[in-house]
Scaffold this motif. Structure first.
Motif, PDB file in Angstrom:
ATOM      1  N   THR A   1      20.864  61.562  40.167  1.00 60.68           N
ATOM      2  CA  THR A   1      21.614  60.518  40.868  1.00 60.68           C
ATOM      3  C   THR A   1      20.725  59.768  41.855  1.00 60.68           C
ATOM      4  O   THR A   1      19.767  60.312  42.412  1.00 60.68           O
ATOM      5  CB  THR A   1      22.823  61.093  41.633  1.00 60.68           C
TER       6      THR A   1
ATOM      7  N   PRO B   1      28.878  65.647  41.483  1.00 60.62           N
ATOM      8  CA  PRO B   1      28.446  64.996  40.252  1.00 60.62           C
ATOM      9  C   PRO B   1      27.303  65.765  39.577  1.00 60.62           C
ATOM     10  O   PRO B   1      26.464  66.369  40.268  1.00 60.62           O
ATOM     11  CB  PRO B   1      27.971  63.617  40.724  1.00 60.62           C
TER      12      PRO B   1
ATOM     13  N   LYS C   1      33.522  54.121  41.840  1.00 61.72           N
ATOM     14  CA  LYS C   1      32.712  54.120  40.628  1.00 61.72           C
ATOM     15  C   LYS C   1      31.877  55.396  40.535  1.00 61.72           C
ATOM     16  O   LYS C   1      31.664  56.093  41.519  1.00 61.72           O
ATOM     17  CB  LYS C   1      31.810  52.884  40.597  1.00 61.72           C
ATOM     18  N   GLU C   2      31.383  55.679  39.328  1.00 60.12           N
ATOM     19  CA  GLU C   2      30.546  56.838  39.098  1.00 60.12           C
ATOM     20  C   GLU C   2      29.209  56.672  39.825  1.00 60.12           C
ATOM     21  O   GLU C   2      28.710  55.545  39.982  1.00 60.12           O
ATOM     22  CB  GLU C   2      30.287  57.013  37.602  1.00 60.12           C
TER      23      GLU C   2
ATOM     24  N   ARG D   1      30.044  53.849  44.999  1.00 64.58           N
ATOM     25  CA  ARG D   1      30.731  55.129  45.168  1.00 64.58           C
ATOM     26  C   ARG D   1      31.990  54.956  46.021  1.00 64.58           C
ATOM     27  O   ARG D   1      33.030  55.540  45.727  1.00 64.58           O
ATOM     28  CB  ARG D   1      29.795  56.142  45.834  1.00 64.58           C
TER      29      ARG D   1
END
Length: 300
Positions: free
Chosen positions: A214, A77, A173-174, A169
């Motif tokens: 993140t 990501p 999901k992002e 996660r």
């Protein structure tokens, strides 16, 4: 100083991009200093200033690149930091540097600042190709640093955020994101200090830097312990630069780690806070000492 765009592959197949600096005039193969930035920062955020200073004053080249998931480099990501992977990328950058025809493969040094200042302690300890280590205002112990920066009454909520992010996660999901800095240090951010906000908000206006990281990156920061094996850097020469008023990577933590390093080692304490070694009078003092260290070691 001459600068060209470069790219190289990591061991897991990502393309990292950056710049290669060399002196205006050179004769034969030169030592090479591999450089990457700290927590979420991009190569444009003063790494070119350091590289130009070194290549202007020494017979040395500098390989500067953006960390994976940031800037011009690949990776997903986006805006996620896994310390072990960034450390591995240093070794891949060394391999790439050794492959260049104008680099002396036996004279490779590594430079890191803040988060990457900790990374180079790990890489310098385990990658024996490294012949000099420059660790600037390093994060040396993630657990202690986390507990200095994050108020105790904020930590239960952050632990809950870590759990929720892992569950999200797993369900596809992002990844969750939080701001790197915030104007109000009482609001949630990964670097809750006034000087952090001033530094990064300035660069947000004039670069591609994004004010997000993140959630997992913060959880992994707390578990990161890069100075655990600092004694293993020896016999590679080490220069650690510490800012005496640093509230982001506190000087007492860095000094305790430095005390466990073995010779040959040098310590340079500069005035000011975490970001004051990047510009102005402090830059000349800071980069000048680093230049002298490189002259004594990598360029001897």
């Amino acid at each position: 100083m001459p600068r060209r765009d470069i790219s190289f592959k990591t061991s897991d197949g990502l393309t990292l991009r950056g710049w290669f600096f060399s002196p205006t005039s050179r004769n034969g193969k030169l030592p090479c200093l591999v450089m990457a930035h700290g927590f979420t920062a991009l190569k444009e955020m003063d790494l070119d200033t350091f590289a130009e200073h070194f290549t202007s004053n020494l017979p040395i080249s500098c390989l500067v690149y953006d960390n994976r998931n940031f800037g011009d480099s690949e990776g997903a990501p986006r805006h996620e930091i896994i310390p072990s992977l960034q450390q591995s990328d240093y070794s891949d950058a060394i391999t790439y540097g050794q492959s260049l025809e104008d680099v002396d493969a036996e004279k490779i040094g590594i430079w890191g600042s803040s988060y990457s200042g900790g990374h180079v302690l790990v890489v310098g300890a385990v990658d024996r190709r490294v012949k000099a280590v420059l660790s600037q205002v390093p994060l040396v112990n993630g657990w202690d640093n986390f507990n200095r920066l994050i108020r105790p009454d904020f930590q239960p909520g952050l632990n809950q955020t870590f759990q929720q992010d892992r569950l999200a996660r797993m369900s596809g999901k992002e990844p969750g994101k939080i701001p790197v800095v915030h104007e109000n240090p009482l609001e949630l951010s990964s670097m809750p200090s006034t000087d952090s906000y001033q530094f990064f908000s300035m660069w947000e206006k004039k670069s591609n830097w994004n004010n997000e990281v993140t959630v997992r990156s913060i959880e992994l920061l707390r578990a990161n312990d890069p100075a655990h094996g600092i004694h293993r850097v020896s016999p590679t020469p080490l220069l650690m630069t510490v800012a005496q008023d640093d509230v982001l990577t506190p000087p007492d933590l860095a000094l305790e780690a430095f005390s466990r390093a073995r010779e040959p080692k040098q310590l340079h304490i500069i005035p000011g806070g975490h970001f004051d070694g990047y510009t102005g009078f402090n830059f000349e003092r800071n980069a000048g000492r680093q230049t002298e260290f490189l002259k004594q070691t990598l360029c001897s």
